[in-house]
Scaffold this motif. Sequence first.
Motif, PDB file in Angstrom:
ATOM      1  N   LEU A 280     -38.984  95.732 -38.716  1.00 48.78           N
ATOM      2  CA  LEU A 280     -37.668  95.699 -39.334  1.00 48.78           C
ATOM      3  C   LEU A 280     -36.622  95.206 -38.340  1.00 48.78           C
ATOM      4  CD1 LEU A 280     -37.587  99.113 -41.260  1.00 48.78           C
ATOM      5  CD2 LEU A 280     -38.223  96.861 -42.133  1.00 48.78           C
ATOM      6  N   THR A 281     -35.626  94.491 -38.845  1.00 44.87           N
ATOM      7  CA  THR A 281     -34.512  94.039 -38.023  1.00 44.87           C
ATOM      8  C   THR A 281     -33.240  94.762 -38.450  1.00 44.87           C
ATOM      9  OG1 THR A 281     -33.889  92.240 -39.527  1.00 44.87           O
ATOM     10  CG2 THR A 281     -35.561  91.755 -37.849  1.00 44.87           C
ATOM     11  N   PRO A 282     -32.257  94.852 -37.573  1.00 42.35           N
ATOM     12  CA  PRO A 282     -30.985  95.478 -37.962  1.00 42.35           C
ATOM     13  C   PRO A 282     -30.362  94.840 -39.189  1.00 42.35           C
ATOM     14  CG  PRO A 282     -31.083  95.197 -35.583  1.00 42.35           C
ATOM     15  CD  PRO A 282     -32.271  94.483 -36.143  1.00 42.35           C
TER      16      PRO A 282
ATOM     17  N   ASP B 158     -24.372  94.004 -22.335  1.00 41.24           N
ATOM     18  CA  ASP B 158     -25.285  95.133 -22.167  1.00 41.24           C
ATOM     19  C   ASP B 158     -24.832  96.327 -23.010  1.00 41.24           C
ATOM     20  OD1 ASP B 158     -26.938  93.757 -20.443  1.00 41.24           O
ATOM     21  OD2 ASP B 158     -25.926  94.459 -18.635  1.00 41.24           O
ATOM     22  N   SER B 159     -23.533  96.604 -22.979  1.00 41.83           N
ATOM     23  CA  SER B 159     -22.995  97.688 -23.809  1.00 41.83           C
ATOM     24  C   SER B 159     -23.160  97.369 -25.287  1.00 41.83           C
ATOM     25  CB  SER B 159     -21.515  97.912 -23.483  1.00 41.83           C
ATOM     26  OG  SER B 159     -21.336  98.309 -22.141  1.00 41.83           O
ATOM     27  N   LEU B 160     -22.960  96.103 -25.645  1.00 38.59           N
ATOM     28  CA  LEU B 160     -23.104  95.678 -27.036  1.00 38.59           C
ATOM     29  C   LEU B 160     -24.528  95.903 -27.534  1.00 38.59           C
ATOM     30  CD1 LEU B 160     -22.130  93.944 -29.557  1.00 38.59           C
ATOM     31  CD2 LEU B 160     -23.004  91.985 -28.292  1.00 38.59           C
ATOM     32  N   LEU B 161     -25.512  95.503 -26.731  1.00 34.33           N
ATOM     33  CA  LEU B 161     -26.904  95.649 -27.146  1.00 34.33           C
ATOM     34  C   LEU B 161     -27.287  97.107 -27.270  1.00 34.33           C
ATOM     35  CD1 LEU B 161     -28.582  92.811 -25.050  1.00 34.33           C
ATOM     36  CD2 LEU B 161     -27.801  92.754 -27.429  1.00 34.33           C
ATOM     37  N   ALA B 162     -26.772  97.948 -26.369  1.00 37.94           N
ATOM     38  CA  ALA B 162     -27.042  99.385 -26.470  1.00 37.94           C
ATOM     39  C   ALA B 162     -26.430  99.947 -27.744  1.00 37.94           C
ATOM     40  CB  ALA B 162     -26.494 100.104 -25.242  1.00 37.94           C
TER      41      ALA B 162
ATOM     42  N   ALA C  79     -28.396 101.623 -31.086  1.00 40.06           N
ATOM     43  CA  ALA C  79     -28.069 102.935 -31.650  1.00 40.06           C
ATOM     44  C   ALA C  79     -27.715 102.823 -33.132  1.00 40.06           C
ATOM     45  CB  ALA C  79     -26.921 103.565 -30.871  1.00 40.06           C
ATOM     46  N   ILE C  80     -26.977 101.775 -33.501  1.00 41.92           N
ATOM     47  CA  ILE C  80     -26.593 101.587 -34.896  1.00 41.92           C
ATOM     48  C   ILE C  80     -27.829 101.321 -35.756  1.00 41.92           C
ATOM     49  CG2 ILE C  80     -25.377 100.034 -36.475  1.00 41.92           C
ATOM     50  CD1 ILE C  80     -23.288  99.694 -34.191  1.00 41.92           C
TER      51      ILE C  80
ATOM     52  N   ASP D  99     -36.710  95.572 -34.289  1.00 38.46           N
ATOM     53  CA  ASP D  99     -36.544  94.423 -33.406  1.00 38.46           C
ATOM     54  C   ASP D  99     -35.053  94.225 -33.179  1.00 38.46           C
ATOM     55  OD1 ASP D  99     -36.526  92.130 -31.986  1.00 38.46           O
ATOM     56  OD2 ASP D  99     -37.551  90.895 -33.483  1.00 38.46           O
ATOM     57  N   THR D 100     -34.561  94.727 -32.048  1.00 45.16           N
ATOM     58  CA  THR D 100     -33.139  94.581 -31.709  1.00 45.16           C
ATOM     59  C   THR D 100     -32.953  93.655 -30.521  1.00 45.16           C
ATOM     60  OG1 THR D 100     -33.226  96.547 -30.290  1.00 45.16           O
ATOM     61  CG2 THR D 100     -32.574  96.870 -32.585  1.00 45.16           C
ATOM     62  N   ARG D 101     -33.955  92.823 -30.262  1.00 44.73           N
ATOM     63  CA  ARG D 101     -33.861  91.934 -29.110  1.00 44.73           C
ATOM     64  C   ARG D 101     -32.809  90.867 -29.342  1.00 44.73           C
ATOM     65  NH1 ARG D 101     -40.046  90.436 -29.262  1.00 44.73           N
ATOM     66  NH2 ARG D 101     -39.404  90.465 -31.442  1.00 44.73           N
TER      67      ARG D 101
END
Length: 355
Positions: free
Chosen positions: A318-320, A225-229, A233-234, A282-284
């Motif tokens: 866009l994706t990360p 969960d922390s990683l996805l948050a 942000a990044i 899209d950060t899913r």
Amino acid sequence: MNNSPTSCGGETPSPLSPRPLSHLVGAQRRVLSAAQLREHGVSAASAAARCAPGGPWQQLLPGVFLLHQGPPTSEERLHGALLYAGRRQDVPAQPAGTGVGGPGDIAMITGLAALTLHGLPSAPALTALDHIDVLVPRTRRLRSTGCVRIVRAHALPAARQVTGLPVAPVARALADAVAALTDPADVRRLLTDAVRHGHCEPASVVRELSQARLLSRPHVVDAVDSLLAAGRAIAEGRLYEMVRTYGLPEPVWNVDLRLPGGPHLGGLDAYWPDHAVAVELDTRATRHGRTPQDDVVWSECARRREHLERLGITVVHLTPRKLRDSPELQATVVRTALLTSADREPPARVIVLPR
């Protein structure tokens, strides 16, 4: 040093012409396998004699010899671990990013040692590690011993070359490290550091954790969960940087769209009202692999984008990874959408609200 030829094998031209040890450099000269010693004319009996009390050598691992007394260096431990796993030092690892395995990819450094070699700030120093994790195919008959802990895989990933050593990719090394960690803070720190410093994307980390069946552990789920948050942000930061670096008009950021007196149309990361162009990140990343529930969510997102397109709003997806690897290309895609907005039918009127 007496290197009289008592046995030979491999590339040795003849029993009377052993390869000299003097041509080796660095850790190659200080740590060798029994097979390599035979190539240099040193028999098993001779090697054992030199490891006797008071002798000049010592046995670091089964079949692996340290050609000096005293503690091994971190480099020697790494080379020794790979030799124990059967990987020749003179077979080079593939350069990073090649995407293919090399002929020597029968073993590679993984876990915390690999993360240290990759340069993660929160990874411990090599000197602080009690064990060196080595990733090998599941079919290999090897046991953990001494400073080596064997980790098995159905299929090895393509190794990355780091300081001349074959090293598992960061996402895989993270999964192998997390499997042996119980401190939630350590797990969370490693995962977020890997993403924050650009070593890998959240989706690849979650995929490796899922395949390793680690997402049933509550402290790992919390860390994800922390990683996805952090990953979100990044990615937002990369989007801001792309807009400003490549001179795009300033959009309104993080907004919700609604039809006048109508339903909520969804949130957008960036929106240019005068051009009816939107950017959606899209950060899913699924926590437990692709499930039917995930398919429902993804289908709902696709339907929302199609609805916006029918209203005359162009949505750039866009994706990360795209923002990290090709920001200029993504800026060109957005700029093209902005420049061609005048050629499209006027969009429906929507209300823009802060999110």
